[in-house]
Design a protein around this motif. Structure first.
Motif, PDB file in Angstrom:
ATOM      1  N   GLY A 232      36.103  39.179  51.886  1.00  0.00           N
ATOM      2  CA  GLY A 232      36.291  38.359  50.696  1.00  0.00           C
ATOM      3  C   GLY A 232      37.152  37.166  51.009  1.00  0.00           C
ATOM      4  N   ARG A 233      37.171  36.216  50.086  1.00  0.00           N
ATOM      5  CA  ARG A 233      37.898  34.969  50.297  1.00  0.00           C
ATOM      6  C   ARG A 233      39.330  35.041  49.788  1.00  0.00           C
ATOM      7  NH1 ARG A 233      34.918  31.256  46.833  1.00  0.00           N
ATOM      8  NH2 ARG A 233      36.226  29.610  47.746  1.00  0.00           N
ATOM      9  N   ARG A 234      39.708  36.135  49.125  1.00  0.00           N
ATOM     10  CA  ARG A 234      41.049  36.240  48.536  1.00  0.00           C
ATOM     11  C   ARG A 234      41.747  37.503  49.033  1.00  0.00           C
ATOM     12  NH1 ARG A 234      41.454  32.826  43.632  1.00  0.00           N
ATOM     13  NH2 ARG A 234      39.484  31.673  43.524  1.00  0.00           N
ATOM     14  N   LEU A 235      42.973  37.305  49.517  1.00  0.00           N
ATOM     15  CA  LEU A 235      43.800  38.406  50.005  1.00  0.00           C
ATOM     16  C   LEU A 235      45.230  38.132  49.552  1.00  0.00           C
ATOM     17  CD1 LEU A 235      43.714  39.939  53.560  1.00  0.00           C
ATOM     18  CD2 LEU A 235      45.880  39.349  52.512  1.00  0.00           C
ATOM     19  N   ALA A 236      45.924  39.165  49.050  1.00  0.00           N
ATOM     20  CA  ALA A 236      47.299  38.988  48.564  1.00  0.00           C
ATOM     21  C   ALA A 236      48.142  40.181  48.984  1.00  0.00           C
ATOM     22  CB  ALA A 236      47.320  38.842  47.043  1.00  0.00           C
ATOM     23  N   ASP A 237      49.461  39.950  49.049  1.00  0.00           N
ATOM     24  CA  ASP A 237      50.379  41.071  49.297  1.00  0.00           C
ATOM     25  C   ASP A 237      51.046  41.505  47.997  1.00  0.00           C
ATOM     26  OD1 ASP A 237      52.082  38.994  48.809  1.00  0.00           O
ATOM     27  OD2 ASP A 237      53.228  39.181  50.661  1.00  0.00           O
ATOM     28  N   ASP A 238      50.433  41.166  46.866  1.00  0.00           N
ATOM     29  CA  ASP A 238      50.954  41.484  45.544  1.00  0.00           C
ATOM     30  C   ASP A 238      49.800  41.999  44.695  1.00  0.00           C
ATOM     31  OD1 ASP A 238      51.581  41.025  42.697  1.00  0.00           O
ATOM     32  OD2 ASP A 238      53.432  40.131  43.442  1.00  0.00           O
ATOM     33  N   GLY A 239      49.890  43.274  44.271  1.00  0.00           N
ATOM     34  CA  GLY A 239      48.813  43.856  43.476  1.00  0.00           C
ATOM     35  C   GLY A 239      48.619  43.173  42.146  1.00  0.00           C
ATOM     36  N   GLY A 240      49.685  42.582  41.596  1.00  0.00           N
ATOM     37  CA  GLY A 240      49.565  41.873  40.324  1.00  0.00           C
ATOM     38  C   GLY A 240      48.696  40.634  40.445  1.00  0.00           C
ATOM     39  N   ILE A 241      48.799  39.943  41.583  1.00  0.00           N
ATOM     40  CA  ILE A 241      47.947  38.774  41.802  1.00  0.00           C
ATOM     41  C   ILE A 241      46.493  39.204  41.950  1.00  0.00           C
ATOM     42  CG2 ILE A 241      47.405  36.938  43.448  1.00  0.00           C
ATOM     43  CD1 ILE A 241      50.413  36.674  43.942  1.00  0.00           C
ATOM     44  N   ALA A 242      46.255  40.296  42.683  1.00  0.00           N
ATOM     45  CA  ALA A 242      44.888  40.809  42.812  1.00  0.00           C
ATOM     46  C   ALA A 242      44.311  41.142  41.444  1.00  0.00           C
ATOM     47  CB  ALA A 242      44.883  42.048  43.712  1.00  0.00           C
ATOM     48  N   HIS A 243      45.121  41.718  40.569  1.00  0.00           N
ATOM     49  CA  HIS A 243      44.667  42.058  39.219  1.00  0.00           C
ATOM     50  C   HIS A 243      44.312  40.784  38.442  1.00  0.00           C
ATOM     51  CE1 HIS A 243      45.144  45.244  35.867  1.00  0.00           C
ATOM     52  NE2 HIS A 243      44.386  44.270  35.419  1.00  0.00           N
ATOM     53  N   GLN A 244      45.144  39.755  38.563  1.00  0.00           N
ATOM     54  CA  GLN A 244      44.863  38.506  37.864  1.00  0.00           C
ATOM     55  C   GLN A 244      43.569  37.873  38.354  1.00  0.00           C
ATOM     56  OE1 GLN A 244      46.563  37.465  35.255  1.00  0.00           O
ATOM     57  NE2 GLN A 244      45.114  35.759  34.999  1.00  0.00           N
ATOM     58  N   TRP A 245      43.335  37.906  39.671  1.00  0.00           N
ATOM     59  CA  TRP A 245      42.084  37.376  40.203  1.00  0.00           C
ATOM     60  C   TRP A 245      40.880  38.148  39.667  1.00  0.00           C
ATOM     61  CZ3 TRP A 245      44.075  36.971  45.944  1.00  0.00           C
ATOM     62  CH2 TRP A 245      44.767  35.768  46.095  1.00  0.00           C
ATOM     63  N   LEU A 246      41.042  39.460  39.521  1.00  0.00           N
ATOM     64  CA  LEU A 246      39.973  40.262  38.925  1.00  0.00           C
ATOM     65  C   LEU A 246      39.653  39.785  37.513  1.00  0.00           C
ATOM     66  CD1 LEU A 246      40.955  43.903  39.958  1.00  0.00           C
ATOM     67  CD2 LEU A 246      38.729  42.835  40.371  1.00  0.00           C
ATOM     68  N   LEU A 247      40.709  39.616  36.696  1.00  0.00           N
ATOM     69  CA  LEU A 247      40.517  39.211  35.305  1.00  0.00           C
ATOM     70  C   LEU A 247      39.849  37.838  35.211  1.00  0.00           C
ATOM     71  CD1 LEU A 247      43.957  40.348  33.831  1.00  0.00           C
ATOM     72  CD2 LEU A 247      41.747  41.468  33.516  1.00  0.00           C
ATOM     73  N   GLU A 248      40.116  36.981  36.194  1.00  0.00           N
ATOM     74  CA  GLU A 248      39.541  35.634  36.187  1.00  0.00           C
ATOM     75  C   GLU A 248      38.136  35.593  36.774  1.00  0.00           C
ATOM     76  OE1 GLU A 248      42.475  33.442  38.320  1.00  0.00           O
ATOM     77  OE2 GLU A 248      43.904  33.432  36.650  1.00  0.00           O
ATOM     78  N   GLY A 249      37.621  36.759  37.193  1.00  0.00           N
ATOM     79  CA  GLY A 249      36.236  36.831  37.646  1.00  0.00           C
ATOM     80  C   GLY A 249      35.987  36.376  39.062  1.00  0.00           C
ATOM     81  N   HIS A 250      37.014  36.504  39.942  1.00  0.00           N
ATOM     82  CA  HIS A 250      36.870  36.004  41.308  1.00  0.00           C
ATOM     83  C   HIS A 250      36.325  37.041  42.283  1.00  0.00           C
ATOM     84  CE1 HIS A 250      38.680  32.245  40.272  1.00  0.00           C
ATOM     85  NE2 HIS A 250      39.802  32.810  39.869  1.00  0.00           N
ATOM     86  N   GLY A 251      36.113  38.273  41.854  1.00  0.00           N
ATOM     87  CA  GLY A 251      35.587  39.260  42.784  1.00  0.00           C
ATOM     88  C   GLY A 251      35.753  40.681  42.274  1.00  0.00           C
TER      89      GLY A 251
END
Length: 329
Positions: free
Chosen positions: A236-255
């Motif tokens: 995937g094009r998005r990787l984070a060391d913060d689960g909250g950021i991953a959750h926000q990306w999910l809500l925004e429809g990025h993957g």
């Protein structure tokens, strides 16, 4: 070997806190010469060097840090015991219903938890606890890096996953698994994978926990949890060391992402996220309360663990009902 008095413990703690014998002596209201003599006596009796001195500062040795950690907890327990005893006597002297009131919990609780868990689940429970116990102060460390409970002076750490063997005390608060989730908007644009192998064609949001990159996702059929899992390496094009950021990306429809059921329970209930492959589940992801010691555990920490356990039991029941309803559709 023994500690002769509480002042020796206080001296060691204040030396570490202030970085010098002069600062420690000032807090203890003794002369620097008296503080130095007390420290030398303690080191001689224990047969270990506790501090390293220089012209500008003082720092604890490894032995000093170890003793300081226990000393700090002993002093906190003593302070709590004196406070509870004093309030108990005061309550006993009052008439009517006030006489039966329980003593107030007091003191600081240092809590460590991951970012998504804290923001999505823990904050309301922590607010309730502080409302119930106005004498308690909360210090909250939020992040997906793993702290050392003793070295970093953490009273309570909330951690996901299977636990490695250690000297820590653990209590399981939640039993759950990882789920594959996405927003309805993402699925409308890119289609819905039906089995783990389909993830090769999808944008997967990955995250790092400590030094471990979570990119090998394992799945079991719900009716065959004892069978070997299907493991897929995702990209995937998005990787984070913060689960909250991953959750926000999910809500925004990025993957799509592979998240703890507890972290996404609220978003699933609201419809902001959906479970993508309801016939499949991911790896077990229990949540534990980790404590540095069962012996030196302040009552306020015990009370917080119980409060969190009760709150999470309610969320577990609600989540189980939602999962059964979703699979029945």
């Amino acid at each position: 070997m023994e500690i002769e008095n509480i002042a020796e413990l206080r001296l060691l703690v204040e030396c570490a806190r202030g970085g010098s014998l002069t600062a420690a002596a000032r807090v203890l209201q003794i002369t620097p010469a008296a503080a130095s003599a007390m420290l030398k006596k303690l080191e001689a009796r224990l047969g270990a060097r506790l501090v390293e001195r220089s012209t500008r500062a003082l720092r604890l040795t490894a032995a000093g840090e170890q003793l300081r950690d226990y000393a700090q907890r002993v002093l906190e327990l003593l302070e709590e015991g004196v406070s509870l005893l004093g309030e108990g006597h005061a309550a006993a002297g009052r008439a009517g219903a006030a006489a039966a009131a329980a003593p107030q919990l007091r003191g600081r609780i240092r809590v460590s938890a991951s970012s998504d868990l804290t923001r999505r689940v823990l904050l309301p429970l922590l607010d309730e606890f502080l409302e119930l116990h106005p004498g308690v102060e909360l210090q909250l460390h939020v992040g997906d890096s793993l702290l050392d409970l003793v070295r970093d002076q953490v009273d309570l750490a909330l951690r996901y996953g299977e636990l490695a063997d250690s000297g820590l005390v653990a209590r399981k608060l939640w039993e759950g698994r990882r789920l594959l989730v996405a927003s309805p908007a993402y699925l409308q644009r890119h289609g819905r994978p039906r089995q783990p192998q389909d993830l090769a064609g999808h944008d997967c949001i990955r995250f790092r926990i400590g030094n471990r990159l979570e990119q090998d996702w394992r799945f079991w059929r719900r009716g065959a949890l004892q069978a070997p899992p299907v493991q897929v390496r995702v990209q995937g094009r998005r990787l984070a060391d913060d689960g909250g950021i991953a959750h926000q990306w999910l809500l925004e429809g990025h993957g799509l992402s592979y998240k703890s059921e507890l972290d996404v329970q609220g978003s699933l209930a609201s419809g902001a996220l959906v479970e993508v492959m309801p016939d499949w589940v991911g790896a077990r992801m229990p949540l534990h309360a980790l404590l540095p010691s069962q012996r030196f555990l302040p009552q306020r920490v015990r009370a917080l663990v119980e409060h969190l356990a009760q709150g999470l039991q309610g969320l577990q029941a609600a989540g189980s009902g939602r999962s059964r309803g979703a699979r029945a559709k």
